[in-house]
Design an enzyme around this catalytic site. Structure first.
Site, PDB file in Angstrom:
ATOM      1  N   GLU A 110      40.647  27.346  43.090  1.00 29.04           N
ATOM      2  CA  GLU A 110      39.599  27.547  42.081  1.00 29.04           C
ATOM      3  C   GLU A 110      38.261  27.742  42.785  1.00 29.04           C
ATOM      4  O   GLU A 110      37.877  26.957  43.658  1.00 29.04           O
ATOM      5  CB  GLU A 110      39.478  26.317  41.171  1.00 29.04           C
ATOM      6  CG  GLU A 110      40.643  26.116  40.226  1.00 29.04           C
ATOM      7  CD  GLU A 110      40.513  26.914  38.926  1.00 29.04           C
ATOM      8  OE1 GLU A 110      39.513  27.663  38.766  1.00 29.04           O
ATOM      9  OE2 GLU A 110      41.420  26.783  38.077  1.00 29.04           O
ATOM     10  N   HIS A 181      44.681  35.165  38.811  1.00 32.60           N
ATOM     11  CA  HIS A 181      45.305  34.542  37.636  1.00 32.60           C
ATOM     12  C   HIS A 181      45.584  35.600  36.557  1.00 32.60           C
ATOM     13  O   HIS A 181      46.584  35.543  35.854  1.00 32.60           O
ATOM     14  CB  HIS A 181      44.365  33.448  37.098  1.00 32.60           C
ATOM     15  CG  HIS A 181      45.026  32.445  36.211  1.00 32.60           C
ATOM     16  ND1 HIS A 181      44.340  31.431  35.594  1.00 32.60           N
ATOM     17  CD2 HIS A 181      46.321  32.301  35.819  1.00 32.60           C
ATOM     18  CE1 HIS A 181      45.194  30.714  34.866  1.00 32.60           C
ATOM     19  NE2 HIS A 181      46.383  31.217  34.987  1.00 32.60           N
ATOM     20  N   ASP A 191      40.422  35.656  35.024  1.00 30.22           N
ATOM     21  CA  ASP A 191      39.909  35.238  36.333  1.00 30.22           C
ATOM     22  C   ASP A 191      40.847  35.696  37.460  1.00 30.22           C
ATOM     23  O   ASP A 191      42.039  35.850  37.212  1.00 30.22           O
ATOM     24  CB  ASP A 191      39.688  33.712  36.365  1.00 30.22           C
ATOM     25  CG  ASP A 191      40.959  32.892  36.133  1.00 30.22           C
ATOM     26  OD1 ASP A 191      41.757  33.259  35.242  1.00 30.22           O
ATOM     27  OD2 ASP A 191      41.168  31.901  36.844  1.00 30.22           O
TER      28      ASP A 191
HETATM   29 ZN   LIG Z   1      42.674  30.579  36.319  1.00 28.98          ZN
END
Ligand SMILES: [Zn+2]
Length: 282
Positions: A110, A181, A191
């Site tokens: 992330e 993703h 994303d």
């Molecule tokens: Zn994600």
């Protein structure tokens, strides 16, 4: 750890990321994990959050039912939440070719980033209300859109840190691809979005796989240890047999960090051996 050219690099040890200073990156355990992971893919995300700290706290909260292996801040700082050999909950309902549920097949990173913004020049606003200055905003077209929209830019140090971490991860686990993703959950996710240079990122990571590190062979039966010195415990009780092939991945003094190859040439285990007993292969 340094590589063969004397440059500091990140490494993986005991399924934790070790930074260029030789120290494991800060670890803040998330309870949102399950089962053993033998990863094949790397999945990149943005947090859609207001800060790395708020995203880390969210991903550590049991009620979030979400996590990732790493969170990388806009200043390049890295926090690990789940060891790389455990399933983290970053992909959700997802699919790639015949695989479903990519959490069980991937490591998730992330990146602290607000994501897609609404508004207009001078007033680009995140879903949580923060307004971002125009110089932090990219106007770019998402792969699934017909036209452009506004996205918060990633920072250079953040992308550099992600690339260094991903390089260590891809090499250590032999990952075969790096995806967004949105590639594995196209109906739900946007994303890491068009502000993230995924194509260049992938080519930097996977291009290296075509240029393997030099191959060496053990010139004697050789103990393999968990660190660069005889005080470190053996990774396995029996020595590597004379003639075992290894890839040299890094050095500290005379000690060499190697990936041991099995009889078929596939990666078997990694550890440290004394460099005096390595000979260049073929
Ligand atoms: Zn994600």
């Amino acid at each position: 750890m340094i590589d063969l050219w004397g440059k500091a690099i990140m490494k993986i040890k005991n399924h934790r990321l070790v930074g260029k200073d030789g120290q494991a990156v800060p670890y803040e355990r998330s309870p949102n994990q399950s089962g053993k992971l033998d990863p094949t893919y790397l999945i990149m995300h943005f947090t859609a959050g207001s800060s790395a700290r708020s995203s880390i706290e969210h991903l550590k909260n049991p009620s979030a039912k979400a996590s990732a292996h790493l969170v990388i801040g806009r200043d390049g700082s890295i926090v690990q939440l789940v060891p790389f050999d455990r399933v983290a909950w970053h992909a959700g309902r997802s699919r790639l070719h015949e695989l479903r549920g990519l959490n069980r097949h991937s490591i998730g990173i992330e990146l602290d980033n607000a994501g897609e913004l609404s508004g207009e020049p001078g007033r680009w606003t995140a879903w949580f209300g923060t307004v971002y200055p125009d110089d932090q905003v990219a106007i770019a077209t998402h792969q699934y859109d017909a036209g452009p929209s506004a996205w918060q830019e990633y920072t250079e140090v953040q992308i550099a840190a992600a690339l260094e971490a991903a390089t260590a991860i891809v090499a250590h686990y032999g990952l075969i691809d790096v995806l967004g993703h949105d590639d594995i959950a196209p109906d739900r996710k946007r994303d890491p979005g068009p502000a993230f240079p995924l194509a260049q990122f992938k080519s930097r990571l996977l291009g290296r796989a075509d240029e393997p590190e030099p191959l060496f062979v053990c010139a004697a039966n050789l103990n393999i240890r968990s660190g660069p010195g005889v005080d470190f415990e053996k990774v396995r009780p029996e020595a590597l047999a004379k003639g075992t092939k290894v890839r040299l991945e890094g050095r500290e003094g005379v000690w060499c960090y190697v990936e041991v190859l099995d009889a078929t040439g596939a990666p078997d285990l990694t550890g440290w051996v004394h460099g005096n007993y390595l000979a260049r292969s073929g």
